[in-house]
Design an enzyme around this catalytic site. Sequence first.
Site, PDB file in Angstrom:
ATOM      1  N   ASN A   1      -7.194  -2.846  14.456  1.00 51.03           N
ATOM      2  CA  ASN A   1      -8.591  -3.084  14.070  1.00 51.03           C
ATOM      3  C   ASN A   1      -8.742  -4.303  13.158  1.00 51.03           C
ATOM      4  O   ASN A   1      -9.803  -4.532  12.594  1.00 51.03           O
ATOM      5  CB  ASN A   1      -9.182  -1.833  13.388  1.00 51.03           C
TER       6      ASN A   1
ATOM      7  N   HIS B   1      -7.056  -4.844  10.321  1.00 49.27           N
ATOM      8  CA  HIS B   1      -6.831  -4.625   8.886  1.00 49.27           C
ATOM      9  C   HIS B   1      -5.552  -5.330   8.413  1.00 49.27           C
ATOM     10  O   HIS B   1      -4.635  -5.571   9.188  1.00 49.27           O
ATOM     11  CB  HIS B   1      -6.840  -3.131   8.519  1.00 49.27           C
TER      12      HIS B   1
ATOM     13  N   GLU C   1      -9.552  -1.945   5.482  1.00 49.87           N
ATOM     14  CA  GLU C   1     -10.149  -1.651   6.783  1.00 49.87           C
ATOM     15  C   GLU C   1     -11.394  -2.511   7.016  1.00 49.87           C
ATOM     16  O   GLU C   1     -11.941  -3.092   6.063  1.00 49.87           O
ATOM     17  CB  GLU C   1     -10.539  -0.161   6.828  1.00 49.87           C
TER      18      GLU C   1
ATOM     19  N   ASP D   1       0.806  -1.215   0.000  1.00 49.36           N
ATOM     20  CA  ASP D   1       0.000   0.000   0.000  1.00 49.36           C
ATOM     21  C   ASP D   1       0.842   1.270   0.000  1.00 49.36           C
ATOM     22  O   ASP D   1       2.062   1.220   0.179  1.00 49.36           O
ATOM     23  CB  ASP D   1      -0.965  -0.009   1.201  1.00 49.36           C
TER      24      ASP D   1
HETATM   25  P1  PGA Z   1       2.445  -1.568  12.530  1.00 46.10           P
HETATM   26  O1  PGA Z   1       1.203  -1.572  11.554  1.00 46.10           O
HETATM   27  O2  PGA Z   1       3.397  -2.595  11.988  1.00 46.10           O
HETATM   28  O3  PGA Z   1       3.013  -0.188  12.456  1.00 46.10           O
HETATM   29  O4  PGA Z   1       1.928  -1.945  13.888  1.00 46.10           O
HETATM   30  C1  PGA Z   1       0.676  -2.798  11.148  1.00 46.10           C
HETATM   31  C2  PGA Z   1      -0.500  -2.554  10.246  1.00 46.10           C
HETATM   32  O5  PGA Z   1      -1.196  -1.534  10.424  1.00 46.10           O
HETATM   33  O6  PGA Z   1      -0.741  -3.375   9.364  1.00 46.10           O
END
Ligand code: PGA
Length: 240
Positions: free
Chosen positions: A135, A137, A142, A66
């Site tokens: 959450n 995702h 999302e 992404d």
């Molecule tokens: P993070 O994010 O590695 O910064 O915890 C993970 C994600 O949002 O997929």
Amino acid sequence: MNIVVVANYDSMSAEVAKLLYAQITRKPTSVLGLATGSTPLGVYKLLVEYHARGTDFSRLTTFNLDEYVGLAPDHPQSYNYYMKENLFSKVNLKPENTHVPNGLAPDLEAECQRYEELIKKAGGIDLQILGIGTNGHIGFNEPGTDFGAITHVVDLAESTIRDNSRFFASIDEVPTRAISMGIKTIMQAKEIILMASGGSKADAVYAAVHGPVTPDVPASVLQLHPSVTLVVDQAAASKL
Ligand code: PGA
């Protein structure tokens, strides 16, 4: 789902780096799906060390999950910049073989289509690395994302904007949209490694592994994939 519980962040990183090393050695022309965020930083450090000891990255192709809409590739919080800083500039990947969506594309829909086609042209992703949001995702898919979606433009959830504001000077600077591989794109990868570290991920990890398969927890779709390895530290695994 193959579940590997390790002591802490460093052992999670070592385990995933070892799995990537095995993939690269087994198939030097692999197509790798890469992730950003805090979770894979340790893995990238170890891959740089593997390279310093002779591992060749020159025949690999990579696709990132992404990118934020509106951030230029040289913006320090863009995922293009993150990948250059943490991996691409430190190993012998060929620049033309590394792919991150262009968040500045004038036609975002066309950019999503182009990205999806590039993945297809490369023969699909052999091994996809994923983090997980608090959450649930994966990528920037999302809660509520259609499982059938391919690469698309997403509106970031408030919880994601809050979680990621730690990287920006203020929460108002966090982009509100992103381009993300879709759930369908991710599920087409031949193998997937989901990584998680820390107690803040424990509920999401539990829901992904033991909860119902539902778009409310996008990572739960991984229960339907034939080849997923979950590498979690004890804190993230504490509710399993
Ligand atoms: P993070 O994010 O590695 O910064 O915890 C993970 C994600 O949002 O997929």
